[in-house]
Design an enzyme around this catalytic site. Structure first.
Site, PDB file in Angstrom:
ATOM      1  N   CYS A 147      -2.042  -3.117  -3.778  1.00 50.06           N
ATOM      2  CA  CYS A 147      -3.651  -2.620  -3.169  1.00 50.06           C
ATOM      3  C   CYS A 147      -4.469  -2.377  -4.141  1.00 50.06           C
ATOM      4  O   CYS A 147      -4.303  -1.255  -4.889  1.00 50.06           O
ATOM      5  CB  CYS A 147      -3.329  -2.143  -1.845  1.00 50.06           C
ATOM      6  SG  CYS A 147      -4.912  -1.550  -1.186  1.00 50.06           S
ATOM      7  N   CYS A 178      -5.772   1.521  -2.640  1.00 50.92           N
ATOM      8  CA  CYS A 178      -4.914   2.842  -2.811  1.00 50.92           C
ATOM      9  C   CYS A 178      -4.254   2.930  -3.994  1.00 50.92           C
ATOM     10  O   CYS A 178      -3.470   4.000  -4.311  1.00 50.92           O
ATOM     11  CB  CYS A 178      -4.050   2.841  -1.557  1.00 50.92           C
ATOM     12  SG  CYS A 178      -3.035   1.748  -1.409  1.00 50.92           S
ATOM     13  N   CYS A 238       0.717  -1.014  -0.088  1.00 52.24           N
ATOM     14  CA  CYS A 238      -0.047  -0.022  -0.106  1.00 52.24           C
ATOM     15  C   CYS A 238       0.783   1.273  -0.100  1.00 52.24           C
ATOM     16  O   CYS A 238       2.196   1.440   0.406  1.00 52.24           O
ATOM     17  CB  CYS A 238      -0.823   0.006   1.372  1.00 52.24           C
ATOM     18  SG  CYS A 238      -2.191  -1.044   1.246  1.00 52.24           S
ATOM     19  N   CYS A 257      -2.884   4.886   2.578  1.00 53.88           N
ATOM     20  CA  CYS A 257      -4.051   4.033   2.243  1.00 53.88           C
ATOM     21  C   CYS A 257      -4.957   4.155   3.313  1.00 53.88           C
ATOM     22  O   CYS A 257      -4.775   3.972   4.709  1.00 53.88           O
ATOM     23  CB  CYS A 257      -3.412   2.526   2.205  1.00 53.88           C
ATOM     24  SG  CYS A 257      -4.971   1.458   1.788  1.00 53.88           S
ATOM     25  N   ARG A 285       1.701  -7.944  -4.138  1.00 54.22           N
ATOM     26  CA  ARG A 285       0.724  -7.266  -5.302  1.00 54.22           C
ATOM     27  C   ARG A 285       0.206  -6.044  -4.684  1.00 54.22           C
ATOM     28  O   ARG A 285       0.141  -5.706  -3.422  1.00 54.22           O
ATOM     29  CB  ARG A 285      -0.671  -8.159  -5.520  1.00 54.22           C
ATOM     30  CG  ARG A 285      -0.251  -9.484  -5.900  1.00 54.22           C
ATOM     31  CD  ARG A 285      -1.669 -10.286  -5.994  1.00 54.22           C
ATOM     32  NE  ARG A 285      -2.704 -10.163  -4.983  1.00 54.22           N
ATOM     33  CZ  ARG A 285      -2.708 -10.814  -3.820  1.00 54.22           C
ATOM     34  NH1 ARG A 285      -1.601 -11.847  -3.485  1.00 54.22           N
ATOM     35  NH2 ARG A 285      -3.380 -10.787  -3.007  1.00 54.22           N
ATOM     36  N   ARG A 317      -7.865  -0.520   6.828  1.00 50.81           N
ATOM     37  CA  ARG A 317      -7.566  -0.543   8.289  1.00 50.81           C
ATOM     38  C   ARG A 317      -6.068  -1.001   8.490  1.00 50.81           C
ATOM     39  O   ARG A 317      -5.336  -1.783   7.448  1.00 50.81           O
ATOM     40  CB  ARG A 317      -8.319  -1.728   9.027  1.00 50.81           C
ATOM     41  CG  ARG A 317      -8.562  -1.765  10.372  1.00 50.81           C
ATOM     42  CD  ARG A 317      -9.772  -2.625  10.779  1.00 50.81           C
ATOM     43  NE  ARG A 317      -9.662  -4.023  10.656  1.00 50.81           N
ATOM     44  CZ  ARG A 317      -9.015  -5.021  11.391  1.00 50.81           C
ATOM     45  NH1 ARG A 317      -8.464  -4.215  12.763  1.00 50.81           N
ATOM     46  NH2 ARG A 317      -8.757  -6.007  11.209  1.00 50.81           N
TER      47      ARG A 317
HETATM   48 ZN   LIG Z   1      -3.883   0.020   0.264  1.00 56.71          ZN
END
Ligand SMILES: [Zn+2]
Length: 353
Positions: free
Chosen positions: A68, A71, A37, A41, A66, A44
Site C-alpha cells: 500500500c 501505509c 497494508c 493503515c 503490492r 478505509r
Molecule cells: Zn495501507
C-alpha cells in the site's frame, strides 16, 4: 502477544482498531485491490471477506500483492528506527532541532518523517520536544531548584522562552503527556444530565476529563495514543459519583479522585480552586494572591481556563471582581446554574446581562 499465536479474528480486531502496536507482526492482504497494508493503515477498512492475512510483506508479495502506498507496510522497522533516532537526537540536543534537520538524519522527507513520528508518538516532533522541555522544567522545579536554574537546565534559551512555552499548556502524568496517552487505558462515557450531555473520562488514578457537549473525538484529540474504552464496571461506579456531584454539588466531591497534570503554576491554581467551599466564589485576583503571585491575575485566569476537569475542580467558582460571571468554557448558563445550585450569594442572573 506474539504474531504467531494470533488467530485471524484477533488480527481482524487489531485491524479494526488500527492497532499500531501490531505493525510489523503481520500484513493484511486485500484480494480485491491487490494491495497489502500494515494493521494500522488509515485507509478505509475493506470487507472482511476480501482479506487474507500474511506473516510479512514477502509472503504477501509472493501471493502477487503490492505494498500500500499510503501505509508503506514494508517500512515498519525503518520507521521505528527513524523515530528512535529522532527521539535520541531531540533528547541530546541543547537547542530545538528543525524538522528538516531531524528528517535529514533519517533519510525521509520532512513531511513523511513528520507523519511517521506523529503516528508513533502521538505528537509532532516539535510538540514532542516542547513537552520534553516542559517535563524537564517541571522536574527541576519540583526538585526545589531556583526557577532560573530550572529554565537553563531544561534547555530553554532564557526566561521569556520558558514562560512562552508554558503558557496555556496542560499535561497529564508525564509519560502519558509525552506519548499522547500511550500505555494509558481511559474509560469514558457521555451521560445526559440536567446540565446537558456530560463527558466523563478516567484513568486508573481518577477522573482525567469532565466536560460538556463533547464526545469521543474530543477525547481522542487529547489522548491520541491512549486506549479508550467506553463504559466498564469499575468506571460505572465512579461515573455514578460524578453525576451525583454535578447534580447536587453542595454534597462536596473531595472523595472523587482526579488525575490531572499541569505546570507548577496551573497545579497551584487548581489546588486553590479545590479549596473554595460550595456556595462561595473568588475573584481571579484572589486566586493569584492565594498562590503567592498577586500580580499574575491574567495567568491565574488562563490556568483557570486550562482546567481539564470541570465541576470537580470548581473553576466555575471564580468570577470577576465586579461580581459578574466572567467566562466559562461550556457557556455561562452552565456556570450560572452550578453557582445557583451551590447557593452562591448575590450572583447576577443571566437575565441581567
Ligand atoms: Zn495501507
Amino acid at each position: 502477544m506474539s504474531g504467531d499465536l494470533m488467530d485471524d479474528d484477533a488480527r481482524w480486531a487489531a485491524v479494526l482498531r488500527r492497532d499500531r502496536a501490531l505493525d510489523g507482526r503481520f500484513v493484511t492482504g486485500v484480494l480485491t485491490t491487490g494491495i497489502y497494508c500494515r494493521p494500522s493503515c488509515a485507509a478505509r477498512h475493506p470487507h472482511r471477506d476480501n482479506i487474507r492475512f500474511f506473516a510479512d510483506g514477502a509472503a504477501a508479495r509472493s501471493a502477487g500483492l503490492r505494498p500500500c502506498k499510503r501505509c508503506l507496510p514494508d517500512d515498519v522497522a525503518r520507521d521505528e528506527g527513524a523515530v528512535l533516532a529522532a527521539i535520541a537526537a531531540i533528547k541530546g540536543s541543547e537547542e530545538p532541532l528543525a524538522l528538516a534537520d531531524l528528517a535529514g538524519r533519517t533519510g525521509y522527507s520532512p513531511t513523511h518523517f513528520q507523519r511517521v513520528f506523529t503516528r508513533h508518538t502521538g505528537l509532532s516532533p516539535a510538540a514532542y520536544a516542547r513537552a520534553l522541555r516542559e517535563e524537564r522544567a517541571r522536574q527541576a522545579l519540583s526538585d526545589g531548584n531556583r526557577v532560573t536554574d530550572a529554565i537553563y537546565d531544561a534547555g530553554f534559551s532564557g526566561p521569556s522562552r520558558f514562560y512562552e512555552n508554558m503558557e496555556g499548556r496542560m499535561g497529564m502524568t508525564a509519560s502519558a503527556w509525552v506519548n499522547g496517552g500511550k500505555g494509558a487505558t481511559i474509560h469514558w462515557a457521555v451521560v445526559p444530565t440536567s446540565l446537558g450531555d456530560m463527558l466523563v473520562a478516567a484513568t486508573t488514578k481518577g477522573v482525567c476529563r469532565l466536560s460538556f457537549a463533547e464526545g469521543r473525538d474530543a477525547l481522542e484529540e487529547r489522548f491520541p495514543a491512549a486506549e479508550l474504552i467506553e463504559g466498564g464496571d469499575a468506571f460505572a461506579a465512579l461515573l455514578g459519583q460524578v453525576v451525583e456531584a454535578v447534580e447536587a454539588p453542595t454534597g462536596g466531591f473531595d472523595h472523587i479522585p482526579i488525575d490531572v497534570k499541569g505546570t507548577a503554576f496551573q497545579e497551584a491554581v487548581w489546588r486553590e480552586l479545590r479549596k473554595i467551599p460550595a456556595g462561595e466564589t473568588r475573584s481571579y485576583s484572589d486566586i493569584a494572591a492565594a498562590v503567592g503571585k498577586p500580580k499574575a491575575v491574567r495567568a491565574a485566569g488562563s490556568a483557570n481556563g486550562a482546567n481539564n476537569v470541570a465541576v470537580l475542580i470548581p473553576c466555575h467558582r471564580v468570577v470577576r471582581s465586579d461580581g459578574s460571571l466572567g467566562g466559562y468554557a461550556y457557556g455561562l448558563p452552565i456556570k450560572d446554574e452550578l453557582l445557583r445550585r451551590e447557593g452562591a450569594p448575590g450572583q447576577p442572573r443571566l437575565d441581567d446581562f
